[in-house]
Scaffold this active site. Structure first.
Site, short mmCIF file in Angstrom:
data_model
loop_
_atom_site.label_atom_id
_atom_site.label_comp_id
_atom_site.label_asym_id
_atom_site.label_seq_id
_atom_site.Cartn_x
_atom_site.Cartn_y
_atom_site.Cartn_z
N HIS A 194 -13.48 -5.19 -6.63
CA HIS A 194 -14.47 -4.46 -5.82
C HIS A 194 -15.00 -3.18 -6.47
O HIS A 194 -16.08 -2.71 -6.10
CB HIS A 194 -13.88 -4.08 -4.45
CG HIS A 194 -13.55 -5.25 -3.58
ND1 HIS A 194 -14.48 -6.21 -3.25
CD2 HIS A 194 -12.40 -5.61 -2.96
CE1 HIS A 194 -13.91 -7.12 -2.47
NE2 HIS A 194 -12.65 -6.78 -2.28
N TYR B 225 -1.77 -9.86 1.45
CA TYR B 225 -1.20 -8.79 2.26
C TYR B 225 0.06 -9.22 3.02
O TYR B 225 0.66 -8.43 3.71
CB TYR B 225 -2.29 -8.21 3.17
CG TYR B 225 -3.48 -7.84 2.32
CD1 TYR B 225 -3.44 -6.71 1.51
CD2 TYR B 225 -4.59 -8.68 2.23
CE1 TYR B 225 -4.49 -6.41 0.64
CE2 TYR B 225 -5.65 -8.39 1.37
CZ TYR B 225 -5.58 -7.25 0.59
OH TYR B 225 -6.61 -6.95 -0.27
#
Length: 325
Positions: free
Chosen positions: A91, A254
């Site tokens: 990102h 996650y």
């Protein structure tokens, strides 16, 4: 024969192949001194999802250095497949941290590979759109970016619709496959193979960079896709049978035990090992309950990917690829 190579730490000069000096210097400063409410900090994307923590510059330089080391191994012909699971920070922009990414090691790796390989293919299988990598190469026809990701209103980073295809000389060299919640292995592989088959024939890459974020796996707190490591592994196998120099990076993930399961399974696949289903006894063994096995079972959520809509997306991508020069 697999081997572990000690990675270097990237110098500021090496990271400046993509990132601006001003951004790198600011990251270095706040990493050493902490954030003194400097107004520039937020402009550089630091804070919120990219908090300033002590030593973050050194950590970013280590991740970037590992990806560069992996790319160098491929350039020198020392291996055909190089892996850096802590990498895949897709990102980050040239002057801005974003989405837990303080540095774009994927871009640095691609730029390094381009010193030897004329055409590099980037394939991103993270749950989130690989916006930083796409942006970095949106004007070039030398790097084709392919991203399969969740695309829905309000979902980060909000980009990566099928109509996002690149700009200028890079028009039609950005390929986005927007997907909805609940997709499982078989459909994902069908889509992935369908797109990559066309991409390989059209673009004829000389090297590949793969980002394999594990936040697509069932059980992830993102509660979006419903994949298992076997599904990602099937896509990985498809790419590896091209027999091209391939750089493999991690990314999101996650649910930490499931991310470990996923990347362990994929590592075994890469090196041609078969692993026992049982998780071996180790310090974090209790994290792998209640079943203590390598396999991950998909949850019972519905697949929101309408077959007709998927076909329309694939037809649109095929049409765009026909325009690649």
């Amino acid at each position: 024969m697999s081997r572990v190579v000690k990675p270097k730490v990237a110098s500021m000069e090496e990271m400046a192949a993509f990132h601006t000096d001003a951004y790198l210097q600011h990251l270095h400063k706040v990493s050493e001194e902490g954030d003194n409410d400097d107004p520039e900090t937020l402009e550089y994307g630091l804070g919120y999802d990219c908090p300033i923590t002590e030593g973050i510059y050194d950590y970013a330089a280590a991740v970037g250095g590992a990806t560069l080391t992996a790319a160098e191994q491929l350039i020198e012909g020392k291996t055909r497949i190089a892996v850096n699971w802590p990498g895949g920070w897709h990102h980050a922009k040239k002057d801005e941290a974003s989405g837990f990414c303080y540095l774009n090691d994927a871009v640095l790796g691609i730029l390094k590979l381009r010193e030897k390989f004329d055409r590099v293919l980037y394939v991103d299988m993270d749950l989130h759109h690989g916006d930083g990598v796409e942006d970095a190469f949106s004007f070039t026809s030398k790097v084709m970016t392919v991203s399969l990701h969740k695309f829905s209103p309000g979902f980060f980073p909000g980009t990566g619709d099928v109509s996002d295809i690149g700009l200028g000389k890079g028009r039609y060299y950005s390929i986005n496959v927007p997907l909805q919640d609940g997709i499982q292995d078989d459909k994902y592989y069908q889509i992935c193979e369908g797109v990559l088959k066309e991409v390989f024939t059209t673009f004829n890459p000389e090297a590949v960079v793969l980002q394999l974020g594990a936040d697509t796996i069932a059980g992830d707190p993102m509660c979006s896709f419903n994949m298992t490591p076997e599904g990602i592994g099937k896509c990985l196998k498809y790419v590896l049978q091209w027999q091209l120099p391939t750089l493999i990076l991690g990314g999101g993930g996650y649910h930490l035990p499931n991310t470990a399961r996923c990347w362990t399974y994929l590592t075994a696949l890469i090196v041609g090992r078969t692993l026992s289903s049982e998780i071996p006894d180790h310090e974090f063994f209790t994290e792998y309950g209640p079943d203590y096995v390598l396999e991950i079972t998909p949850s019972c959520r519905p697949d929101r990917n309408d077959t007709q809509k998927v076909q329309e997306i694939l037809q649109s991508i095929k049409g765009n690829l026909k325009r690649v020069v």
